[in-house]
Write a protein that holds these residues in place. Structure first.
Motif, PDB file in Angstrom:
ATOM      1  N   PRO A   1      48.821  37.890  32.724  1.00 13.61           N
ATOM      2  CA  PRO A   1      48.160  36.502  32.252  1.00 13.61           C
ATOM      3  C   PRO A   1      49.665  35.961  32.089  1.00 13.61           C
ATOM      4  O   PRO A   1      50.510  36.355  31.736  1.00 13.61           O
ATOM      5  N   PRO A   2      49.864  34.707  33.281  1.00 12.98           N
ATOM      6  CA  PRO A   2      50.684  33.771  32.964  1.00 12.98           C
ATOM      7  C   PRO A   2      51.998  33.820  31.427  1.00 12.98           C
ATOM      8  O   PRO A   2      50.776  34.316  30.305  1.00 12.98           O
ATOM      9  N   ALA A   3      53.045  33.654  31.586  1.00 11.36           N
ATOM     10  CA  ALA A   3      53.535  33.463  29.674  1.00 11.36           C
ATOM     11  C   ALA A   3      52.807  32.567  29.200  1.00 11.36           C
ATOM     12  O   ALA A   3      52.586  30.898  29.973  1.00 11.36           O
ATOM     13  N   GLY A   4      53.006  32.410  28.093  1.00 16.36           N
ATOM     14  CA  GLY A   4      51.626  31.157  27.215  1.00 16.36           C
ATOM     15  C   GLY A   4      50.670  31.473  27.287  1.00 16.36           C
ATOM     16  O   GLY A   4      50.013  30.454  26.000  1.00 16.36           O
ATOM     17  N   THR A   5      49.708  31.815  28.136  1.00 18.63           N
ATOM     18  CA  THR A   5      48.428  32.494  28.117  1.00 18.63           C
ATOM     19  C   THR A   5      47.704  33.026  26.173  1.00 18.63           C
ATOM     20  O   THR A   5      48.894  34.003  26.112  1.00 18.63           O
ATOM     21  N   ASP A   6      46.779  31.978  26.433  1.00 16.40           N
ATOM     22  CA  ASP A   6      45.929  32.110  24.488  1.00 16.40           C
ATOM     23  C   ASP A   6      45.459  33.548  25.207  1.00 16.40           C
ATOM     24  O   ASP A   6      44.614  33.848  25.042  1.00 16.40           O
TER      25      ASP A   6
ATOM     26  N   PRO B   1      52.023  46.834  28.487  1.00 12.69           N
ATOM     27  CA  PRO B   1      52.152  47.506  27.145  1.00 12.69           C
ATOM     28  C   PRO B   1      51.982  46.860  25.807  1.00 12.69           C
ATOM     29  O   PRO B   1      50.705  46.538  24.512  1.00 12.69           O
ATOM     30  N   GLN B   2      52.532  46.275  26.121  1.00  9.48           N
ATOM     31  CA  GLN B   2      52.129  44.557  24.478  1.00  9.48           C
ATOM     32  C   GLN B   2      50.610  44.131  24.654  1.00  9.48           C
ATOM     33  O   GLN B   2      50.261  43.663  23.397  1.00  9.48           O
ATOM     34  N   GLN B   3      50.727  43.139  25.861  1.00 11.29           N
ATOM     35  CA  GLN B   3      49.529  42.215  26.138  1.00 11.29           C
ATOM     36  C   GLN B   3      48.134  43.488  25.769  1.00 11.29           C
ATOM     37  O   GLN B   3      47.250  43.590  25.129  1.00 11.29           O
ATOM     38  N   ALA B   4      48.460  44.895  26.292  1.00 11.73           N
ATOM     39  CA  ALA B   4      47.325  45.731  25.777  1.00 11.73           C
ATOM     40  C   ALA B   4      47.247  45.989  24.206  1.00 11.73           C
ATOM     41  O   ALA B   4      45.877  46.322  24.397  1.00 11.73           O
ATOM     42  N   ASP B   5      47.960  46.301  23.335  1.00 13.58           N
ATOM     43  CA  ASP B   5      48.377  46.358  21.762  1.00 13.58           C
ATOM     44  C   ASP B   5      47.517  45.073  21.775  1.00 13.58           C
ATOM     45  O   ASP B   5      46.460  45.847  20.521  1.00 13.58           O
ATOM     46  N   GLN B   6      48.152  43.835  21.972  1.00 19.69           N
ATOM     47  CA  GLN B   6      46.988  42.619  21.660  1.00 19.69           C
ATOM     48  C   GLN B   6      45.136  42.872  21.912  1.00 19.69           C
ATOM     49  O   GLN B   6      44.615  42.661  20.863  1.00 19.69           O
ATOM     50  N   LEU B   7      44.914  43.238  23.073  1.00 20.07           N
ATOM     51  CA  LEU B   7      44.084  42.953  23.400  1.00 20.07           C
ATOM     52  C   LEU B   7      43.259  44.745  22.480  1.00 20.07           C
ATOM     53  O   LEU B   7      41.192  44.049  21.951  1.00 20.07           O
ATOM     54  N   ARG B   8      43.679  45.410  22.345  1.00 19.11           N
ATOM     55  CA  ARG B   8      43.100  46.465  21.532  1.00 19.11           C
ATOM     56  C   ARG B   8      42.797  46.225  20.062  1.00 19.11           C
ATOM     57  O   ARG B   8      41.278  46.388  20.281  1.00 19.11           O
ATOM     58  N   LYS B   9      42.862  45.414  19.713  1.00 16.68           N
ATOM     59  CA  LYS B   9      43.287  44.543  17.632  1.00 16.68           C
ATOM     60  C   LYS B   9      42.237  43.790  18.209  1.00 16.68           C
ATOM     61  O   LYS B   9      40.765  43.624  17.209  1.00 16.68           O
TER      62      LYS B   9
ATOM     63  N   PRO C   1      40.649  31.401  39.556  1.00 19.42           N
ATOM     64  CA  PRO C   1      40.649  30.923  41.114  1.00 19.42           C
ATOM     65  C   PRO C   1      42.591  31.402  41.184  1.00 19.42           C
ATOM     66  O   PRO C   1      42.184  30.715  42.766  1.00 19.42           O
ATOM     67  N   ASP C   2      43.557  31.288  40.118  1.00 14.17           N
ATOM     68  CA  ASP C   2      44.926  31.444  40.462  1.00 14.17           C
ATOM     69  C   ASP C   2      45.194  31.855  39.427  1.00 14.17           C
ATOM     70  O   ASP C   2      44.478  32.130  38.302  1.00 14.17           O
ATOM     71  N   ALA C   3      46.483  32.563  39.395  1.00 13.58           N
ATOM     72  CA  ALA C   3      46.707  33.004  38.208  1.00 13.58           C
ATOM     73  C   ALA C   3      47.064  31.909  36.728  1.00 13.58           C
ATOM     74  O   ALA C   3      47.259  32.418  35.718  1.00 13.58           O
ATOM     75  N   THR C   4      47.106  30.613  37.130  1.00 12.65           N
ATOM     76  CA  THR C   4      46.811  29.682  35.907  1.00 12.65           C
ATOM     77  C   THR C   4      45.994  29.683  35.014  1.00 12.65           C
ATOM     78  O   THR C   4      46.659  28.630  34.406  1.00 12.65           O
TER      79      THR C   4
END
Length: 419
Positions: A125-130, A151-159, A86-89
């Motif tokens: 994803p906004p800062a603080g997203t789990d 790129p850092q979130q991409a690495d985390q998602l890859r794991k 619905p929105d970014a948050t």
């Protein structure tokens, strides 16, 4: 002692169990069909169809599900959904305007029955997203992976995706990285930045991705990008130019991202389905508005027209999936900027009469182009004196001589090197 018949039945049962187990590891959710026979990962040389459900259909996810046969006709291996929150948050929520989570489950199930996967564009994803909880929410519903920019979130998602059975994937941006967890596909934005339609401008971008050894995902259009149908500022030839851009996407070994509507030359934000034109014998009872008949930028107008941009996308997608030389062999691009022609060859390591090279020639101008590829082939030590047609975007017939070929305006020619 078991009889021979009993032994055979036991062996067959064990074989079925092993096959089912292997297939389960290939799929992104229980019950998926059609991928277990493939030895290569599904996302290599794939075609991904990106959809903003708000603009694709007036009925959200239900409307997407109703169009799955259409999407599959484009050779799509997966559907990438964007802007479904619905929105970014609230990245863990589904926009109520699109439907419910049950609708998403139905879409995933119906797509899987057609051998397509569902992916989700997470944007930024906004800062603080789990991110762990976010990813697992969607993965547990059977989604096959994500597109994410950071790129850092991409690495985390890859794991995270690596901990799930089935071939879940992460699509990241093309960036230098020292990470041990590279995304499987790297989105190459080079074609989305181009605003001039000529060989001198396009050739460096094409040469860069043809020579890149990464698993690339090519795109010409996207959610925050001016559509290619208007970006080059030539509405008179937009559909013809679209055929050339389709060849840049699909006539190589990279994976391809088709943003909904570009396959019909869409210039605006909303998908144009149009109204199917009734048979001539029926038009007296059901008159058709002239705008419906004459509007070329709609699915209804292009669906049954073999010369349309939509038909060209379908033909190219079929060739992309079926021709191993085109989708696997390294490519070398030639310099024919003077003729405003883009040409490249896919050269197998064991090129021969039985395993010929494949040549792609694109005329980027509104005039016929005259070009010779004989010297180009000789420099690569490739034998041949003519091209046998595999596919062409016009209605021309017959082979092409390497010594002298004439390519009609805005035409794409694809042929096998023969001698």
């Amino acid at each position: 002692m078991p009889t021979n018949r009993t032994k055979a039945l036991l062996a067959l049962s064990l074989a079925c169990i092993v096959t089912l187990s292997a297939s389960a590891q290939m799929l992104a959710r229980p019950g998926w069909a059609g991928f277990g026979e493939k030895s290569e990962a599904w996302w290599k040389h794939s075609i991904i169809y990106e959809i903003d459900p708000h603009s694709f259909s007036s009925t959200g996810l239900h409307g997407v599900a109703q169009r799955l046969d259409y999407i599959r006709s484009l050779g799509a291996d997966a559907i990438l959904l964007t802007h479904i929150a619905p929105d970014a948050t609230h990245p863990q929520s589904l926009d109520p305007a699109l439907g419910t989570l049950d609708d998403l489950d139905d879409l995933s199930r119906e797509a899987s029955s057609r051998n397509m996967r569902i992916l989700l564009d997470l944007g930024t994803p906004p800062a603080g997203t789990d991110l762990n909880s976010l990813a697992r929410l969607w993965l547990n519903r059977g989604l096959a992976g994500f597109r994410i920019a950071d790129p850092q979130q991409a690495d985390q998602l890859r794991k995270i995706t690596g901990s799930y059975i089935g071939e879940r994937i992460v699509i990241g941006d093309l960036y230098p990285s020292n990470s041990h967890q590279q995304p499987q596909l790297l989105l190459n934005p080079s074609l989305t930045k181009l605003t001039q339609f000529n060989a001198a401008t396009l050739r460096p971008a094409v040469e860069a991705f043809l020579s890149n050894s990464n698993a690339l995902l090519l795109a010409t259009d996207g959610p925050e990008i001016t559509r290619s149908a208007t970006r080059f500022g030539d509405p008179q030839h937009a559909l013809d130019q679209g055929k050339v851009l389709a060849a840049l996407l699909l006539a190589n070994r990279a994976s391809s991202l088709i943003y909904f509507g570009q396959e019909i030359g869409l210039a605006g934000p909303t998908m144009q389905w149009g109204t199917p034109i009734p048979p001539a014998s029926d038009r007296t009872r059901r008159p058709v508005h002239p705008a419906v008949v004459n509007d070329p930028v709609s699915v209804a107008a292009q669906d049954s027209n073999p010369a349309s941009l939509l038909s060209w996308y379908r033909q190219l997608a079929a060739l992309h999936h079926s021709n191993q030389t085109l989708n696997s062999a390294p490519a070398i691009i030639f310099d024919h900027d003077a003729q405003n022609v883009l040409a490249w060859v896919h050269k197998p390591s064991d090129a021969s009469l039985k395993n010929p090279a494949v040549v792609v020639v694109c005329n980027l101008s509104a005039q016929p182009a005259h070009v010779s590829l004989k010297d180009d082939m000789q420099k690569l030590h490739l034998k041949g004196n003519f091209l046998r047609t595999l596919l062409r975007s016009d209605n021309g017939m017959g082979p092409m001589s390497l010594d002298s070929m004439t390519i009609p305006p805005y035409t794409v020619y694809i042929g096998q090197l023969r001698y």
